[in-house]
Write a protein that holds these residues in place. Structure first.
Motif, PDB file in Angstrom:
ATOM      1  N   SER A   1      -2.472  -6.935  -6.385  1.00 36.04           N
ATOM      2  CA  SER A   1      -1.808  -7.893  -5.494  1.00 36.04           C
ATOM      3  C   SER A   1      -2.560  -9.211  -5.441  1.00 36.04           C
ATOM      4  O   SER A   1      -3.797  -9.243  -5.389  1.00 36.04           O
ATOM      5  N   GLU A   2      -1.794 -10.297  -5.462  1.00 34.16           N
ATOM      6  CA  GLU A   2      -2.352 -11.633  -5.268  1.00 34.16           C
ATOM      7  C   GLU A   2      -1.938 -12.218  -3.925  1.00 34.16           C
ATOM      8  O   GLU A   2      -2.501 -13.221  -3.483  1.00 34.16           O
ATOM      9  N   ALA A   3      -0.969 -11.597  -3.294  1.00 35.57           N
ATOM     10  CA  ALA A   3      -0.513 -12.026  -1.967  1.00 35.57           C
ATOM     11  C   ALA A   3       0.283 -10.881  -1.343  1.00 35.57           C
ATOM     12  O   ALA A   3       0.702  -9.934  -2.038  1.00 35.57           O
ATOM     13  N   PHE A   4       0.458 -10.961  -0.023  1.00 42.15           N
ATOM     14  CA  PHE A   4       1.268  -9.984   0.711  1.00 42.15           C
ATOM     15  C   PHE A   4       2.246 -10.738   1.605  1.00 42.15           C
ATOM     16  O   PHE A   4       1.917 -11.811   2.150  1.00 42.15           O
ATOM     17  N   GLY A   5       3.424 -10.182   1.777  1.00 42.47           N
ATOM     18  CA  GLY A   5       4.421 -10.789   2.649  1.00 42.47           C
ATOM     19  C   GLY A   5       5.202  -9.728   3.394  1.00 42.47           C
ATOM     20  O   GLY A   5       5.246  -8.560   2.982  1.00 42.47           O
ATOM     21  N   ILE A   6       5.829 -10.135   4.495  1.00 39.24           N
ATOM     22  CA  ILE A   6       6.657  -9.223   5.295  1.00 39.24           C
ATOM     23  C   ILE A   6       7.989  -9.914   5.571  1.00 39.24           C
ATOM     24  O   ILE A   6       8.026 -11.052   6.058  1.00 39.24           O
ATOM     25  N   THR A   7       9.074  -9.235   5.240  1.00 37.50           N
ATOM     26  CA  THR A   7      10.416  -9.762   5.521  1.00 37.50           C
ATOM     27  C   THR A   7      11.175  -8.793   6.423  1.00 37.50           C
ATOM     28  O   THR A   7      10.800  -7.624   6.556  1.00 37.50           O
TER      29      THR A   7
END
Length: 264
Positions: A233-239
């Protein structure tokens, strides 16, 4: 200091349980002097523990009710001629009354003792279950704290995006064990029919990979969730997505996003 997050971290329960080091105890003691809400939380935790260890009090014996059962009406006897009292008859009558009263008291007392025993057994089972629950909670809190304090665990703050600028979350990525701890306390409750979905991202090219949905978000008190992550992973997001999740993130519903730093 975010006292709410500090309370929900579980460290105060460990403080009350005596599971912290001397240095940590001194640090928390200093915080209790500065923040009345933390001191109140500690007092409530201690009160709960004391309540759990309270003993069961036996029922009192109603001797007034018992003695009333022995009352007898007075009987007048007219003697036709003088004679000596029949003490053996009186003694036998009194012994019969006392024996009947004693048997009645014994039966009542046995019934009370049996009832007390059943109540005590029920309370003991409930107490054991509550103590076991407290132990489980303390064990979970210890595990979470261990991950958060591990120098090899990478912390990635997720900031609010667009219309959701006030939201936030934190990811604790344990790469050695392919595990992520998500602290999502900064997210509002999910609307009915919607769920939060967590994404692992690579940035060039931008490629999202779903880490799953948080179906029990609204009912979870701590808002801390363990997630498996085997991705680079290079980033994490939440939708926010429809119940069941989506194949790809709905960018208009991107609540939080954070980029992984080069070092832990």
């Amino acid at each position: 200091m975010d006292t709410k997050a500090y309370i929900e971290s579980g460290i105060l329960e460990l403080y009350v349980a005596g599971r912290l080091s001397e240095t940590e105890n001194e640090e928390i003691y200093g915080l209790l002097q500065k923040h009345p809400e933390l001191l109140q939380e500690v007092l409530e935790i201690e009160a709960a523990v004391i309540k759990l260890t309270a003993s069961v009090s036996p029922h009192a014996i109603d001797f007034e009710s018992f003695s009333g059962r022995l009352n007898t009406s007075e009987t007048k006897v007219i003697d036709l001629k003088p004679k000596k009292p029949n003490w053996m008859s009186y003694t036998g009558w009194a012994a019969s009354v006392l024996l009947a009263g004693g048997l009645l008291w014994t039966l009542n007392r046995n019934a009370e003792l049996q009832s007390d025993l059943e109540v005590a057994n029920t309370d003991a089972i409930a107490l054991e279950q509550q103590i076991e629950s407290i132990r489980d909670n303390l064990s979970d809190a210890n595990s979470v704290l261990a991950v958060m304090r591990d120098n090899n665990v990478t912390k990635i703050p997720l900031g609010g995006q667009g219309d959701f600028a006030e939201t936030y979350a934190n990811v604790y990525w344990d790469k050695d064990n392919n595990r992520v701890l998500l602290d999502a306390d900064g997210l509002p409750e999910a609307p009915e029919g919607k769920v939060y979905q967590v994404w692992s991202l690579t940035l060039n090219p931008l490629t999202p990979t779903s880490l799953g949905t948080i179906d029990d978000f609204n009912t979870d008190d701590n808002k801390i969730f363990a997630i498996t992550n085997t991705n680079e992973s290079e980033a994490f997001g939440i939708t926010l997505e429809p119940a069941g999740g989506s194949e790809s993130p709905t960018m208009e519903q991107l609540y939080t996003l954070g980029v992984v730093s080069a070092t832990p």
